[in-house]
Design a protein around this motif. Sequence first.
Motif, PDB file in Angstrom:
ATOM      1  N   HIS A 171       0.857  -1.192   0.000  1.00  0.00           N
ATOM      2  CA  HIS A 171       0.000   0.000   0.000  1.00  0.00           C
ATOM      3  C   HIS A 171       0.888   1.236   0.000  1.00  0.00           C
ATOM      4  O   HIS A 171       1.157   1.840   1.035  1.00  0.00           O
ATOM      5  N   GLU A 179      -4.486   0.402  -3.593  1.00  0.00           N
ATOM      6  CA  GLU A 179      -5.763   0.918  -3.079  1.00  0.00           C
ATOM      7  C   GLU A 179      -6.427   1.853  -4.092  1.00  0.00           C
ATOM      8  O   GLU A 179      -7.591   1.687  -4.435  1.00  0.00           O
ATOM      9  N   TYR A 225     -14.393   7.611  -0.667  1.00  0.00           N
ATOM     10  CA  TYR A 225     -14.166   8.761  -1.549  1.00  0.00           C
ATOM     11  C   TYR A 225     -15.223   8.874  -2.639  1.00  0.00           C
ATOM     12  O   TYR A 225     -15.273   9.877  -3.344  1.00  0.00           O
ATOM     13  N   HIS A 264     -10.601   0.443   0.468  1.00  0.00           N
ATOM     14  CA  HIS A 264     -10.814   1.411   1.543  1.00  0.00           C
ATOM     15  C   HIS A 264     -12.331   1.448   1.712  1.00  0.00           C
ATOM     16  O   HIS A 264     -13.055   1.888   0.827  1.00  0.00           O
ATOM     17  N   VAL A 299      -7.873  -2.518   3.428  1.00  0.00           N
ATOM     18  CA  VAL A 299      -6.687  -1.695   3.689  1.00  0.00           C
ATOM     19  C   VAL A 299      -6.809  -0.948   5.017  1.00  0.00           C
ATOM     20  O   VAL A 299      -7.904  -0.740   5.536  1.00  0.00           O
ATOM     21  N   HIS A 300      -5.669  -0.526   5.545  1.00  0.00           N
ATOM     22  CA  HIS A 300      -5.520   0.263   6.791  1.00  0.00           C
ATOM     23  C   HIS A 300      -6.703   0.124   7.747  1.00  0.00           C
ATOM     24  O   HIS A 300      -7.455   1.051   7.991  1.00  0.00           O
ATOM     25  N   ASP A 358       0.695   2.765   3.377  1.00  0.00           N
ATOM     26  CA  ASP A 358      -0.232   3.814   2.902  1.00  0.00           C
ATOM     27  C   ASP A 358       0.547   5.121   2.726  1.00  0.00           C
ATOM     28  O   ASP A 358       0.028   6.196   3.000  1.00  0.00           O
TER      29      ASP A 358
HETATM   30 ZN   LIG Z   1      -7.166   4.645   2.123  1.00  0.00          ZN
END
Ligand SMILES: [Zn+2]
Length: 477
Positions: free
Chosen positions: A81, A105, A186, A212, A245-246, A354
């Motif tokens: 990432h 991502e 997003y 995400h 992710v994260h 990230d």
């Molecule tokens: Zn992210």
Amino acid sequence: MFFAVVAGNQSCDRNSLSDMKDFDVVILNGRVIDPETNLDAINNIGIKDGSVQLITVKNINGRTSIDARGFVVAPGFIDIHQHGQDRENQIYKVMDGVTTALELEMGTADVDNWYREREGGALINYGVSVGHVPLRMKIMGDPGGFAPVSDAVYKPASDQEVEQLKKGIELGLSRGALGVGFGLMYTPAASRWEILEMFRVAGKSKGPCYVHMRYGGLKEPNSCIAALEEVISASAITGAPLHVVHVTSLGFGYTQRILQMIKEARSRSIDVTVECYPYTATQTTIESAVYDEGWQEKFGIDYGDLQWADTGERLTEESFARYRKTGGMVIAHSISEEIVKSTIADSIVIIASDGTLAGGKGHPRGAGTFARVLGKYVREEKLISLSEGLKKITLMPAKRLEDIAPMMKNKGRICIGADADITIFDPDEIIDQATYAEPAKYSFGIKYVLVNGIIVVKGGQLQDGICPGTAVRGAIK
Ligand SMILES: [Zn+2]
């Protein structure tokens, strides 16, 4: 590279395929750790033509020799990432021990062009997914940068636009993309059906979906739990592998519940993996949908928990409004140390950064993630063992990519036939130095890094003017 074929479908072994003595590089007397075979012993390594060809306790010679006495010799770290993919970022990566950094991502709308731009000019190995977000931006004419800011955020896709998105993802996968990237937070107007349609395309070619999630935090009905249910369902329905992710920066106080859900899904044979970064703050663009109204309640933070990446200042209601208009990177101190630790300690969790730095500005994770895991969490706090820490940054990320990119079977390990991506560090010294105030600081204690058999860090110093990085890419159909 002529032994790569041999290693392709076989597990590591320690027998040489070669009696050759004329190695390009030999690494002598290091503590060689291979997380796949649990090898952890003093050995010498012979490298030729970019691959590991001998692991032995006997004396060997080569044109170049590295004295690794007192150091750990590990597979080069793999960052699955990493947004920053230019020279500046590659330098910080390699000084943090990373030999392969992948943008999965967000991905790209144009896979061929993305690889073409980096060919022959990369310090470390690189790779990309085809991205739902950049495709949505392109199709809807959104003028945003890293994250969308207008139609790609707020406009539901028409049936025709969903078809265009599907075609874009199909094309990307046929050009060797490493899967499909999603930033659902997003693109809140992307319907669940739209996302399911994207997963269907990914599922057909077993491309992992790197997500995400749509929501972070605790507040129902739009909680991280609901967000995870959406993508686990999509994976179960379509057969597309899922990578979350994260996780700490979306799970916050519910991270353990997220991990529990992922384990339960795995126990039902759904292919789900997960990653975190070893920091207590998040970073993204302030103008993105992440900071649309309600963010304080959603993330359990306020203006004073936000830090402007460019200057380091803490924000107020006034400066938040001002910067939201101009745009830029904002850091949010929103994850507890306790959650960071329990997540790193979980055996299913991969570590990834990230990361992205621009002109030396950004989040310290862009420069310090990997040394931080090995220095702070392995050595200082003894949260996990050294071999467990290494596994999370070498073998586990390699395995996530192996189905879509079989070349990853030759990375993340030190064995005969493996690519000579190797990181040599001092286990008593290694530590991150990047901070929120000074994010562009090299990690300390990384002594040598080899990328495809070429030495790019020597005695802790970056070697300039060489570009041994090669593409990590799936099959081109
Ligand atoms: Zn992210």
